[in-house]
Enzyme design. Sequence first.
Site, PDB file in Angstrom:
ATOM      1  N   GLY A 151       0.806  -1.218   0.000  1.00 57.22           N
ATOM      2  CA  GLY A 151       0.000   0.000   0.000  1.00 57.22           C
ATOM      3  C   GLY A 151       0.836   1.264   0.000  1.00 57.22           C
ATOM      4  O   GLY A 151       0.303   2.377   0.032  1.00 57.22           O
ATOM      5  N   GLU A 482       6.525  -8.231   4.882  1.00 54.38           N
ATOM      6  CA  GLU A 482       5.215  -8.574   5.463  1.00 54.38           C
ATOM      7  C   GLU A 482       5.368  -9.162   6.862  1.00 54.38           C
ATOM      8  O   GLU A 482       6.229 -10.007   7.098  1.00 54.38           O
ATOM      9  CB  GLU A 482       4.485  -9.588   4.562  1.00 54.38           C
ATOM     10  CG  GLU A 482       3.966  -8.957   3.283  1.00 54.38           C
ATOM     11  CD  GLU A 482       3.094  -9.879   2.438  1.00 54.38           C
ATOM     12  OE1 GLU A 482       2.973 -11.074   2.745  1.00 54.38           O
ATOM     13  OE2 GLU A 482       2.528  -9.369   1.447  1.00 54.38           O
TER      14      GLU A 482
HETATM   15  P1  ATP Z   1       1.233  -3.812  -2.705  1.00 47.96           P
HETATM   16  O1  ATP Z   1       2.577  -4.252  -2.195  1.00 47.96           O
HETATM   17  O2  ATP Z   1       0.124  -4.252  -1.826  1.00 47.96           O
HETATM   18  O3  ATP Z   1       1.009  -4.133  -4.137  1.00 47.96           O
HETATM   19  P2  ATP Z   1       1.832  -1.085  -3.474  1.00 47.96           P
HETATM   20  O4  ATP Z   1       2.990  -0.523  -2.733  1.00 47.96           O
HETATM   21  O5  ATP Z   1       2.047  -1.540  -4.863  1.00 47.96           O
HETATM   22  O6  ATP Z   1       1.184  -2.206  -2.557  1.00 47.96           O
HETATM   23  P3  ATP Z   1      -0.058   0.670  -4.685  1.00 47.96           P
HETATM   24  O7  ATP Z   1      -1.105  -0.276  -5.136  1.00 47.96           O
HETATM   25  O8  ATP Z   1       0.900   1.195  -5.657  1.00 47.96           O
HETATM   26  O9  ATP Z   1       0.698   0.028  -3.444  1.00 47.96           O
HETATM   27  O10 ATP Z   1      -0.708   1.955  -3.973  1.00 47.96           O
HETATM   28  C1  ATP Z   1      -1.749   1.807  -3.041  1.00 47.96           C
HETATM   29  C2  ATP Z   1      -2.742   2.896  -3.294  1.00 47.96           C
HETATM   30  O11 ATP Z   1      -2.191   4.154  -2.946  1.00 47.96           O
HETATM   31  C3  ATP Z   1      -3.178   3.029  -4.760  1.00 47.96           C
HETATM   32  O12 ATP Z   1      -4.278   2.221  -5.043  1.00 47.96           O
HETATM   33  C4  ATP Z   1      -3.525   4.483  -4.855  1.00 47.96           C
HETATM   34  O13 ATP Z   1      -4.852   4.679  -4.472  1.00 47.96           O
HETATM   35  C5  ATP Z   1      -2.660   5.165  -3.818  1.00 47.96           C
HETATM   36  N1  ATP Z   1      -1.508   5.798  -4.463  1.00 47.96           N
HETATM   37  C6  ATP Z   1      -0.296   5.273  -4.653  1.00 47.96           C
HETATM   38  N2  ATP Z   1       0.536   6.140  -5.272  1.00 47.96           N
HETATM   39  C7  ATP Z   1      -0.179   7.247  -5.487  1.00 47.96           C
HETATM   40  C8  ATP Z   1       0.096   8.519  -6.090  1.00 47.96           C
HETATM   41  N3  ATP Z   1       1.289   8.820  -6.572  1.00 47.96           N
HETATM   42  N4  ATP Z   1      -0.900   9.424  -6.146  1.00 47.96           N
HETATM   43  C9  ATP Z   1      -2.101   9.142  -5.631  1.00 47.96           C
HETATM   44  N5  ATP Z   1      -2.434   7.974  -5.040  1.00 47.96           N
HETATM   45  C10 ATP Z   1      -1.501   7.033  -4.964  1.00 47.96           C
END
Ligand code: ATP
Length: 783
Positions: A151, A482
């Site tokens: 996230g 995790e």
């Molecule tokens: P995981 O390891 O669970 O896949 P992750 O680090 O890939 O998590 P993301 O899915 O990239 O997390 O981001 C989580 C949420 O945060 C996205 O769905 C989005 O709503 C919000 N988010 C992330 N980056 C941005 C950004 N640059 N601008 C606006 N919202 C963002």
Amino acid sequence: MNSADIRPTAGAGLGRGGRPCFVRRAASPSSLNDPLDGDIQAFLTEEDQLHTYDDLTKVNPVTPTTVLKCLQARYRLQVFYTHAGCTLVALNPFQPVPHLYSQDVMLEYHCAPQPQEFKPHVFIVAEEAYRNVRGQLHPVNQSLVVSGESGAGKTRMGGAGTGSRGPRIGGAGTGSRGPRMGGAGPAAEGHVWVGPGPAAEGHTWTSRCLMKYYATVAASSSVDQSQDTVERIERRVLDSNPIMEAFGNACTLRNNNSSRFGKYIQLQLDSSQLLVGASVQTYLLEKTRVACQPVDERNFHIFYQMMNGATDLQRKEWKMAHGQRFAWLPASEKTLEEDGFQETLEAMGHLGISAGTQRQIFKILAGILQLGNVTFSTSLDESQPCSLDEESKDFLQGAAELLCVSAEELQTCLRVRTLQAGKHSLAKPCSQAESSTRRNCLAKVTYARLFEWLVTFINNSICADASVWTNFIGVLDVYGFECFGVNNLEQLCINYANEKLQQHFVAHYLRAQQEEYVSEGLEWSFVKYQDNQSCLDLMEGGPVGVFSLLNEESRLNRASDAQTLRVRLEKELSNNPSISWDRFSREPHFTVAHYAGGVSYQIQGMVEKNKDPVPPELISLLLKSDVPLLRHIFSGKDPKDQSSKELSKVTVVSKFKNSLESLMKILHSTTPHYTRCIKPNPDCQPMTFQEEQVTSQLRACGIVETIHISAAGFPIRIPFKDFLQRYGIIGKHSGSKSGGDSADHGLTGVKEACQEVKKLLHVVFQHTQRDLLISLDQERHNA
Ligand code: ATP
Ligand code: MG
């Protein structure tokens, strides 16, 4: 000494992009302990200035508190990116920030002579990687490593316009999901929006945004006829995102669109630095989710997309009547990602997955869902297999029809185990638990093979011919560290991957840099950093480590494997400080001291998960299916022909370790660029910065140590030859001439030429400074 000491003056170095710039040195490493001394008090009283530090190396003193306060001040003003020396810190905004990612902004960063002087942004990292490939005599491949907890924004780091844990559709949540970039908001402001269209396109932002960046950059410097290729390739690479996310992402407690697999995308560039293709490597799909979803979490998006998006005809074909309940689709509020069926179908079409093949894919998925509703009851007679529950009969029939196998054979395979004793086979009735395990296993292996097939198909569609591309820029997006209430083999593997990445970072930036300074005879006092080698030794060390012991137990096939494994771990690893046991807990556990904190792993079930056995009868059954795709994904060696010894060697950890080793080899051969994504609060709310949450993430990635080393060291090192090529024009050593010179005079000659240029640069700097002062004086005078 391999590289030029190009500091123009004390305390100055080369800025990002390789241009000379002055860097301020951080406080001494001794301030790592963060006592709230007078310095910090003074720092904190400058609160109104904190947001102005766009590089944390400028913070003085550098301590966990000052770094935290600085990031907090910037977050308050909606400044989400901050440099931390050689890494970029990205705070997740959890709200739409479309103005940050427009095409105009991309071009500004790309065209700037010194993008590093612009506000910190992921585009600086992208541009730096691009220039490293473009401007060099001998371009080195580049890797953009994006890390952070679930996230934190790794996948969407490039700028999604949605808040993650906002309300699920139909739910009563209060968070807000703004429009995606490309939606109404941005258009109203009159920009060219480069993000996906509202609901219609892509979920993955990092890849998409970086892809778009490279495609834009490549297009801007390309001739017209190349534009088509760029667009086509870009389109196809972008189309791979919704497919991979539909099949590989799921709604979890931490992130509505959590990637349940790791991926490394290589963007392939030709000798003119045009984007000509890409390839994707995936890691450890969390296939257990297909048959077993943690409480309050959901299955992979694709199942919900089918449920929500199927036409009446498809519903009939897939045996998905309205209101039908499926055990493997936990009912809860749905997320936006689960509405993207049309988008997934379109992307499949663009990539060349024919309508016929798509039909087969969805039949297989529908068959898996039917399987989930098949349940068994214990038989009163132990010599008999468990019985199929009455209400399951239709589902078993449905599964058999969709998978195009005989219902009778399917039932037998699930309820009876066939043991091979030499040339004879023996039928052994399965208990209720055993039959359920076999059912789950069938679903997991089918889904995982389907995912693998999709990735291969995508690669065939987007990968450029080896003769066409010369360099690549890789983007690594892997699951973050995790630590759940209950952690098992999946978390052990994921955290191991994070340990490996941390080691790569430590080796690359922290240890290597310090060692090189010493070897080059530079004045340097060592900065202490947390080395995770002992933890890695504990996990992967041979002959005795957690993985080797686990593999041994998996091969031995003992009855009480959890107890034996616990005893062996305790006995063999008792001297290792990175592992500990809670001897009073009822369930056997072991705790590993990871760089990011301790994680307690449940031993029960670990050996079985590691064996990941697939009953050969099940595979043989699927090989007889009338669905060609199903036969295809299981084609290869029939398990019946493989010796059990051969099969037992391929454990989950051995496979994972091998794939990680290949990844690490690639990473080591590239120039890495690190982005650390930080999740400012666990509830994914905008404008909420929880100090404790951020502090622990900063500590986990060793940000303070990184800042110290970056601030005190040289952010850029350029080989003598390249330095002369770039700056030789200042003296008599112009680029082409210097190439000849270097060949004639060897390294010593090149070094001397560099020294000469350096002296001249020093003079140029003094002049520039003096001119600046004169013009300032002039202005003051005029005023
Ligand atoms: P995981 O390891 O669970 O896949 P992750 O680090 O890939 O998590 P993301 O899915 O990239 O997390 O981001 C989580 C949420 O945060 C996205 O769905 C989005 O709503 C919000 N988010 C992330 N980056 C941005 C950004 N640059 N601008 C606006 N919202 C963002
Ligand atoms: Mg992700």
